[in-house]
Design an enzyme around this catalytic site. Structure first.
Site, PDB file in Angstrom:
ATOM      1  CG  HIS A   1     -68.512 -22.687  50.218  1.00 11.74           C
ATOM      2  ND1 HIS A   1     -67.458 -21.949  50.289  1.00 11.74           N
ATOM      3  CD2 HIS A   1     -69.448 -22.222  51.137  1.00 11.74           C
ATOM      4  CE1 HIS A   1     -67.685 -20.890  51.223  1.00 11.74           C
ATOM      5  NE2 HIS A   1     -69.219 -20.965  51.710  1.00 11.74           N
TER       6      HIS A   1
ATOM      7  CD  GLU B   1     -65.309 -25.668  51.660  1.00  9.29           C
ATOM      8  OE1 GLU B   1     -65.456 -24.629  50.931  1.00  9.29           O
ATOM      9  OE2 GLU B   1     -64.334 -26.443  51.397  1.00  9.29           O
TER      10      GLU B   1
END
Ligand code: PXP
Length: 237
Positions: free
Chosen positions: A43, A69
């Site tokens: 992420h 992400e």
């Protein structure tokens, strides 16, 4: 075969605590891949609190199956297009949250999310939307053109861990998974999962991928620490 994606953000959290290179993201990514993980999730947060731009670049250059992400904004979209991860999962992001607290608000951000998904689909990057489990969210995801959705399992995980009744949430996830599959949307699940919650969710056969991070990193410390101590005892004996 049901797939397992491993989120290695917290390897970067530990590395960043010293501002140096250990543990190496690339080394851990290799171990994760060699251990049978189907993809590696990172992420890239807007505040870069764990994974950095260079990590993403290094991982994508190694041609690992990277699931990036990211927040749904144009700047992040451009970073994704430049690095070409295999997959992108759009998530909501709040500056002060400890972790991703809920799913995307698809209605409110419909046009922007559709624009990003369309662009990424055209670049052959598989798109997924991190959503709270509801039929309405699945219908919107379909309209937006996402190939997959990741159902936020934070609520059911919390209920199970606190020994609360989780049957309503379980049914919701089950219904959404069935509805999504019938509408040609691949169903993923993630957030807060441990052995117990994952075992329970495997009763829903429509879930084709799990993305797990925190528990795996925590459990790895628990399992691995004794081996490392033994190594040091040998060195200093
Ligand atoms: N899936 C998504 C979309 C997430 O944002 C996260 C947390 O970064 C995870 C899965 C993994 O959650 P956990 O670290 O609780 O396993």
């Amino acid at each position: 075969m049901t797939k397992l994606g491993i989120n290695i953000d917290h390897v970067a959290t530990v590395r960043n605590a010293r501002g140096e290179g250990h543990p190496s993201i690339i080394e851990i990514a290799k171990i994760v891949k060699d251990s049978g993980a189907d993809s590696i999730t990172v992420h890239l947060r807007e505040d870069r609190r764990h994974i950095k731009d260079q990590d993403l670049k290094n991982l994508c250059n190694k041609k690992y199956l990277i699931n990036m992400e990211m927040a749904a904004n144009i700047k992040m979209m451009e970073i994704a297009i430049k690095n070409k991860p295999k997959f992108v999962c759009l998530v909501p992001e709040k500056r002060n949250e400890v972790t991703t607290e809920g799913g995307l608000n698809l209605k409110k951000n419909y046009n922007l999310i559709k624009k990003i998904v369309t662009k990424l689909n055209n670049k052959n990057i598989r798109t997924s939307l991190f959503i709270d489990p509801s039929i309405r969210n699945i219908m919107l995801s379909k309209k937006i053109g996402a190939k997959c959705v990741e159902l936020h399992t934070g609520k059911i995980s919390r209920l199970i861990k606190n020994n609360k009744n989780f049957s309503k949430e379980f049914l919701k996830i089950k219904r959404c998974s069935k509805f999504g599959t019938e509408n040609n949307i691949e169903i993923h699940a993630g957030h807060g999962l441990d052995y117990k919650t994952t075992r329970l969710l495997t009763k829903i056969s429509n879930i084709s991928e799990y993305n797990i991070g925190h528990f795996i990193i925590g459990e790895s410390i628990k399992i691995g620490i004794s081996k490392v101590i033994k190594n040091f005892k040998k060195i200093i004996k």
